[in-house]
Design an enzyme around this catalytic site. Structure first.
Site, mmCIF file in Angstrom:
data_model
loop_
_atom_site.group_PDB
_atom_site.id
_atom_site.type_symbol
_atom_site.label_atom_id
_atom_site.label_comp_id
_atom_site.label_asym_id
_atom_site.label_seq_id
_atom_site.Cartn_x
_atom_site.Cartn_y
_atom_site.Cartn_z
ATOM 1 N N TRP A 61 0.835 -1.203 0.000
ATOM 2 C CA TRP A 61 0.000 0.000 0.000
ATOM 3 C C TRP A 61 0.865 1.247 0.000
ATOM 4 O O TRP A 61 2.054 1.190 0.313
ATOM 5 C CB TRP A 61 -1.033 -0.020 1.122
ATOM 6 C CG TRP A 61 -0.548 -0.153 2.551
ATOM 7 C CD1 TRP A 61 0.654 -0.628 2.988
ATOM 8 C CD2 TRP A 61 -1.289 0.186 3.729
ATOM 9 N NE1 TRP A 61 0.717 -0.616 4.347
ATOM 10 C CE2 TRP A 61 -0.470 -0.118 4.837
ATOM 11 C CE3 TRP A 61 -2.552 0.687 3.965
ATOM 12 C CZ2 TRP A 61 -0.880 0.090 6.166
ATOM 13 C CZ3 TRP A 61 -2.939 0.892 5.281
ATOM 14 C CH2 TRP A 61 -2.122 0.589 6.357
ATOM 15 N N ASN A 62 0.239 2.356 -0.382
ATOM 16 C CA ASN A 62 0.946 3.630 -0.509
ATOM 17 C C ASN A 62 0.172 4.732 0.191
ATOM 18 O O ASN A 62 -1.046 4.664 0.320
ATOM 19 C CB ASN A 62 1.056 4.038 -1.988
ATOM 20 C CG ASN A 62 1.773 3.014 -2.827
ATOM 21 O OD1 ASN A 62 2.972 2.793 -2.669
ATOM 22 N ND2 ASN A 62 1.050 2.376 -3.724
ATOM 23 N N HIS A 69 -6.885 19.565 -7.776
ATOM 24 C CA HIS A 69 -7.126 19.870 -9.187
ATOM 25 C C HIS A 69 -6.046 19.246 -10.066
ATOM 26 O O HIS A 69 -5.423 19.908 -10.891
ATOM 27 C CB HIS A 69 -7.235 21.388 -9.385
ATOM 28 C CG HIS A 69 -8.384 21.969 -8.614
ATOM 29 N ND1 HIS A 69 -9.594 22.291 -9.212
ATOM 30 C CD2 HIS A 69 -8.538 22.205 -7.285
ATOM 31 C CE1 HIS A 69 -10.425 22.732 -8.264
ATOM 32 N NE2 HIS A 69 -9.799 22.688 -7.097
ATOM 33 N N HIS A 73 -10.318 15.805 -13.128
ATOM 34 C CA HIS A 73 -10.845 16.228 -11.830
ATOM 35 C C HIS A 73 -12.117 17.045 -11.968
ATOM 36 O O HIS A 73 -12.495 17.468 -13.054
ATOM 37 C CB HIS A 73 -9.779 16.975 -11.020
ATOM 38 C CG HIS A 73 -9.461 18.344 -11.540
ATOM 39 N ND1 HIS A 73 -8.467 18.578 -12.466
ATOM 40 C CD2 HIS A 73 -9.997 19.564 -11.272
ATOM 41 C CE1 HIS A 73 -8.412 19.872 -12.731
ATOM 42 N NE2 HIS A 73 -9.334 20.502 -12.032
ATOM 43 N N ASP A 75 -14.330 20.325 -10.602
ATOM 44 C CA ASP A 75 -14.316 21.648 -9.969
ATOM 45 C C ASP A 75 -15.661 21.880 -9.284
ATOM 46 O O ASP A 75 -16.706 21.895 -9.944
ATOM 47 C CB ASP A 75 -14.151 22.761 -11.010
ATOM 48 C CG ASP A 75 -12.744 22.888 -11.574
ATOM 49 O OD1 ASP A 75 -11.820 22.222 -11.071
ATOM 50 O OD2 ASP A 75 -12.586 23.670 -12.531
ATOM 51 N N HIS A 79 -14.699 26.381 -5.476
ATOM 52 C CA HIS A 79 -13.344 26.566 -6.014
ATOM 53 C C HIS A 79 -13.085 28.026 -6.387
ATOM 54 O O HIS A 79 -11.954 28.493 -6.319
ATOM 55 C CB HIS A 79 -13.158 25.664 -7.235
ATOM 56 C CG HIS A 79 -11.852 25.804 -7.945
ATOM 57 N ND1 HIS A 79 -10.634 25.889 -7.286
ATOM 58 C CD2 HIS A 79 -11.551 25.867 -9.279
ATOM 59 C CE1 HIS A 79 -9.666 26.000 -8.172
ATOM 60 N NE2 HIS A 79 -10.188 26.003 -9.378
ATOM 61 N N HIS A 203 -14.511 29.531 -15.024
ATOM 62 C CA HIS A 203 -14.515 29.370 -13.567
ATOM 63 C C HIS A 203 -15.438 30.400 -12.927
ATOM 64 O O HIS A 203 -16.264 30.078 -12.077
ATOM 65 C CB HIS A 203 -13.093 29.531 -13.017
ATOM 66 C CG HIS A 203 -12.197 28.369 -13.279
ATOM 67 N ND1 HIS A 203 -11.523 28.200 -14.463
ATOM 68 C CD2 HIS A 203 -11.870 27.302 -12.508
ATOM 69 C CE1 HIS A 203 -10.808 27.085 -14.399
ATOM 70 N NE2 HIS A 203 -11.000 26.519 -13.234
HETATM 71 MN MN MN Z 1 -9.814 22.642 -11.428
#
Ligand code: MN
Length: 253
Positions: A61-62, A69, A73, A75, A79, A203
Site C-alpha cells: 500500500w501507498n 485539481h 478532476h 471543480d 473553487h 470558472h
Molecule cells: Mn480545477
C-alpha cells in the site's frame, strides 16, 4: 424487467459500453503552473508504506500526495471566489454526478488555432443539427487536446490552449440548461484566460452559478454527439474545492 435489470443486461451484452474518460494518475500527470506570486499545486506522488516486506509482509500500500485539481478532476462551486458560498465537493448532490452528456467536437479548429474559443454561435449551430443541450447535463468540449496528455510540455503548449469565450461562458452559466462543462485541457478555461474580461470566465461564471467543471478528460472521440450518460465520482473531500475524479461514460451501441 426493471430499468436497472435492463441496464445490467445491456452492460453484459455490450449493448451499453462503458467508456473511461479518465486520464491515468501518476507523477507525470500534467498540472497547472501559475505565475509568481501565486501558490502552486504539487504533482501527484506515491509514497510506499510497505510492499510484502518487513514493513508489511503480506500487503502492498501507498500514501499519496496530490492537489485537488490534478489530472481528470471535478471543480466544485466553492473553487472560485464567485462560488465561495456554494457547495464544496463533498456537498455536491450525488444525483448530479450521473447526468446526460453531449459532445461538441472542435478538434479541427483547435488544431488550426490553439487559442480557439468556443462561442455561443458554435453551440447554436450544433443545436440546429442535434437538438437542445441536455437539461442538467454536461457539455463536453472536444478539442483533441487529450492526445497530448502524456507530454506535459506539449499539453501546456506555452500557455496557448483552446477554451471558451467570456460571452459563451456567461451564456452557459446563466442561460444554458447544462449543469457544467467538461474539457480535455488542464482547466476549463483557455490558456490565455488570465487576460480575459473577466479573467477565467468559465470558472467565474459557471462556478458562480452553482455549476461544475470536469477537466483533463480523455476518449471523448469514442462518444456520440448525444445520448451518452456520464458518471463522475469526485472524492467527498470535506471542505474540498475539487477532487481527482473517475469519469465514466455509458454509451449505447
Ligand atoms: Mn480545477
Amino acid at each position: 424487467m426493471t430499468v436497472l435489470q435492463d441496464l445490467v443486461a445491456a452492460l453484459a451484452t455490450g449493448r451499453v459500453e462503458v467508456v473511461d474518460l479518465t486520464a491515468p494518475l501518476s507523477a507525470q500527470t500534467p498540472i497547472l503552473t501559475l505565475p509568481e506570486p501565486f501558490g502552486q499545486t504539487v504533482p501527484f506522488a506515491l509514497s510506499e508504506i510497505s510492499r510484502y516486506d518487513e514493513r508489511g509482509p503480506a500487503w502492498y500500500w501507498n500514501n499519496f500526495t496530490t492537489g485537488e485539481h490534478t489530472g481528470t478532476h471535478f471543480d466544485a462551486p466553492v473553487h472560485w471566489v464567485s462560488g465561495q458560498h456554494g457547495d464544496d465537493v463533498s456537498q455536491v448532490p450525488p444525483s448530479r454526478l450521473i447526468a446526460p452528456a453531449v459532445v461538441l467536437d472542435h478538434t479541427a479548429e483547435a488544431a488550426a488555432d490553439p487559442d480557439f474559443l468556443l462561442e455561443v454561435e458554435h453551440i447554436r449551430a450544433w443545436e440546429a443539427e442535434h437538438g437542445p443541450l441536455p437539461a442538467g447535463g454536461w457539455l463536453l468540449y472536444r478539442t483533441g487536446w487529450d492526445a497530448y496528455g502524456d507530454d506535459a510540455q506539449r499539453y501546456a503548449n506555452a500557455g496557448r490552449t483552446p477554451g471558451i469565450s467570456p460571452g459563451c461562458a456567461k451564456w452557459l452559466a446563466e442561460e444554458a440548461p447544462v449543469q457544467g462543462v467538461g474539457v480535455e485541457t488542464v482547466g476549463t478555461d483557455a490558456g490565455a484566460a488570465h487576460s480575459f474580461d473577466p479573467p477565467f470566465p468559465c470558472h467565474s461564471f459557471l462556478l458562480g452559478a452553482d455549476k461544475y467543471g470536469l477537466t483533463q478528460l480523455r476518449n471523448l472521440a469514442q462518444l456520440p454527439p448525444t445520448g451518452a450518460v456520464v458518471v463522475a465520482g469526485p472524492l467527498p473531500i470535506v471542505h474540498g474545492s475539487g477532487s481527482p475524479c473517475r469519469v465514466l461514460a455509458l454509451v449505447e451501441r
